[in-house]
Design a protein around this motif. Sequence first.
Motif, PDB file in Angstrom:
ATOM      1  N   CYS A 240       0.792  -1.237   0.000  1.00 26.59           N
ATOM      2  CA  CYS A 240       0.000   0.000   0.000  1.00 26.59           C
ATOM      3  C   CYS A 240       0.824   1.287   0.000  1.00 26.59           C
ATOM      4  O   CYS A 240       0.368   2.309  -0.506  1.00 26.59           O
ATOM      5  N   VAL A 241       2.043   1.263   0.555  1.00 28.85           N
ATOM      6  CA  VAL A 241       2.803   2.507   0.701  1.00 28.85           C
ATOM      7  C   VAL A 241       3.591   2.746  -0.594  1.00 28.85           C
ATOM      8  O   VAL A 241       4.812   2.678  -0.636  1.00 28.85           O
ATOM      9  N   ASN A 242       2.864   3.009  -1.666  1.00 28.90           N
ATOM     10  CA  ASN A 242       3.482   3.033  -2.994  1.00 28.90           C
ATOM     11  C   ASN A 242       4.477   4.176  -3.167  1.00 28.90           C
ATOM     12  O   ASN A 242       5.427   4.065  -3.929  1.00 28.90           O
ATOM     13  N   ALA A 243       4.255   5.298  -2.481  1.00 29.94           N
ATOM     14  CA  ALA A 243       5.157   6.447  -2.631  1.00 29.94           C
ATOM     15  C   ALA A 243       6.251   6.463  -1.559  1.00 29.94           C
ATOM     16  O   ALA A 243       7.008   7.431  -1.468  1.00 29.94           O
ATOM     17  N   GLY A 244       6.344   5.400  -0.780  1.00 31.12           N
ATOM     18  CA  GLY A 244       7.304   5.388   0.328  1.00 31.12           C
ATOM     19  C   GLY A 244       6.717   6.077   1.558  1.00 31.12           C
ATOM     20  O   GLY A 244       5.653   6.697   1.487  1.00 31.12           O
ATOM     21  N   HIS A 245       7.440   5.953   2.655  1.00 28.02           N
ATOM     22  CA  HIS A 245       6.866   6.305   3.962  1.00 28.02           C
ATOM     23  C   HIS A 245       7.020   7.787   4.329  1.00 28.02           C
ATOM     24  O   HIS A 245       8.016   8.427   3.993  1.00 28.02           O
ATOM     25  N   CYS A 246       6.011   8.247   5.077  1.00 28.95           N
ATOM     26  CA  CYS A 246       6.039   9.584   5.695  1.00 28.95           C
ATOM     27  C   CYS A 246       6.401  10.662   4.682  1.00 28.95           C
ATOM     28  O   CYS A 246       7.291  11.488   4.937  1.00 28.95           O
ATOM     29  N   ARG A 247       5.702  10.650   3.565  1.00 28.72           N
ATOM     30  CA  ARG A 247       5.954  11.651   2.533  1.00 28.72           C
ATOM     31  C   ARG A 247       5.366  12.996   3.000  1.00 28.72           C
ATOM     32  O   ARG A 247       4.195  13.066   3.388  1.00 28.72           O
ATOM     33  N   PRO A 248       6.181  14.061   2.951  1.00 34.39           N
ATOM     34  CA  PRO A 248       5.798  15.323   3.593  1.00 34.39           C
ATOM     35  C   PRO A 248       4.467  15.888   3.104  1.00 34.39           C
ATOM     36  O   PRO A 248       3.678  16.382   3.900  1.00 34.39           O
ATOM     37  N   LYS A 249       4.218  15.817   1.812  1.00 38.36           N
ATOM     38  CA  LYS A 249       2.985  16.414   1.286  1.00 38.36           C
ATOM     39  C   LYS A 249       1.740  15.748   1.879  1.00 38.36           C
ATOM     40  O   LYS A 249       0.747  16.409   2.212  1.00 38.36           O
TER      41      LYS A 249
END
Length: 442
Positions: A57-66
């Motif tokens: 599920c975390v396709n964009a990687g973790h804790c993305r600021p936006k």
Amino acid sequence: MSNRLNTTPNDLRAFWMPFTANRQFKQNPRMMVAAKDMHFTSSDGRQILDGTAGLWCVNAGHCRPKITEAIRQQAGELDYAPAFQMGHPKAFELANRLVDIAPEGMNHVLFTNSGSESVETALKVALAYHRTKGEGARSRLIGRERGYHGVNFGGISVGGIVSNRKMFGTLLTGVDHMPHTHLPDQNAFTKGQPEHGGDIASELERIVTLHDASTIAAVIVEPIAGSTGVLIPPKGYLKKLREICTKHGILLIFDEVITGFGRLGSPFAAQHYDVMPDIITTAKGLTNGVIPMGAVFVTSEIHDAFMQGPEHMIEFMHGYTYSGNPIASAAALATLDTYKEEGLLTRAADIAPYWEEQLHSLKDCPHVIDIRNTGLIGAIELEPIAGEPTKRAFSAFLRAYEDGLLIRTTGDIIALSPPLIISKDQIDELFDKVRKVLEGID
Ligand SMILES: Cc1ncc(COP(=O)(O)O)c(C=O)c1O
């Protein structure tokens, strides 16, 4: 007054964990305390490379600021608005943004809170659609052996994973299953789509003949069966299913809970395989896994069939308190922004050849009986230990975690599906670790 002496803060007994060997876990817990991009931090301070994008599920990687910031802002601005007979702008904006990236013709979106709820929603839409068209006898649902469609009653009824079904009674009536497409004798170590097995789709014709098309509402399949251990559709298979469904007026549902949002190098598997279903279920990557949310896409034909009768009447008696929740909608919008800015919905297509080459280089490792892949998905099937199925893969999972890598196992299959931001160096690191794991287990 509650008896607060029952538990202490670090007591693990109260939480009955999902799909987890609770007793094993609680003896030797594996706790994540932080995450950033491609890594988790474990409670003992180690960096764990995420080989599974959390749970696909975390396709964009973790804790993305936006995404983090969007959630923060939305929580302070509009925390909740009633989902029934009321609206808020972000849910509408999100539906439009989703339609823009969806396969052509998927023009309407219903919101849910999970993949399981998306599946229930899709099945109910299919049944109700036929009723609105005056074909209420179409009440049968067809799934597939080894299919996974979440854990609710509709999903486990059409699903085909025996261990997920057998404890729960007779399930929905009127459900039948197509055979699965796994042909290891013919297709082992295939890169991409297997050559053999496309004709298994004709089994649907047999089922239609048995029950008669006039009794069948929908066929539901995962374009790639993920939770059962990554079964990639043989060449021609999905197209053939589409043809048979169209011929008989049966709706085709693609459960894209794991394939949606870029996993194969296109936004959806329907685009990747160029096969257009009537309904698509999604969740997971919709919010980058950060906030529970799912979405079900339907064609205009389906949507418009409901838009009849007196205008003050509710057209579809279905929905959830949290459908299109403002904070989830904000998270999803920020996720779509992140995907767009970084080209993540198509990045898997660029990196897939390298992924494939490195994955298949494990062919000579101990215990390996098959390797299969597509997009940023890989599976390594291990020879089971005689009389102890699943034990070898579970040992691999535990060893990998000790060595700083999160993998996922199902049966004796290791499934890999890293965040779509993974670099080539991290792919090397991931497979180096897997090799050491396989060389280190019995
Ligand atoms: C194809 C498919 N459908 C449905 C689900 C259920 O999703 P959830 O766990 O969000 O209910 C999953 C979860 O892995 C899935 O892979």
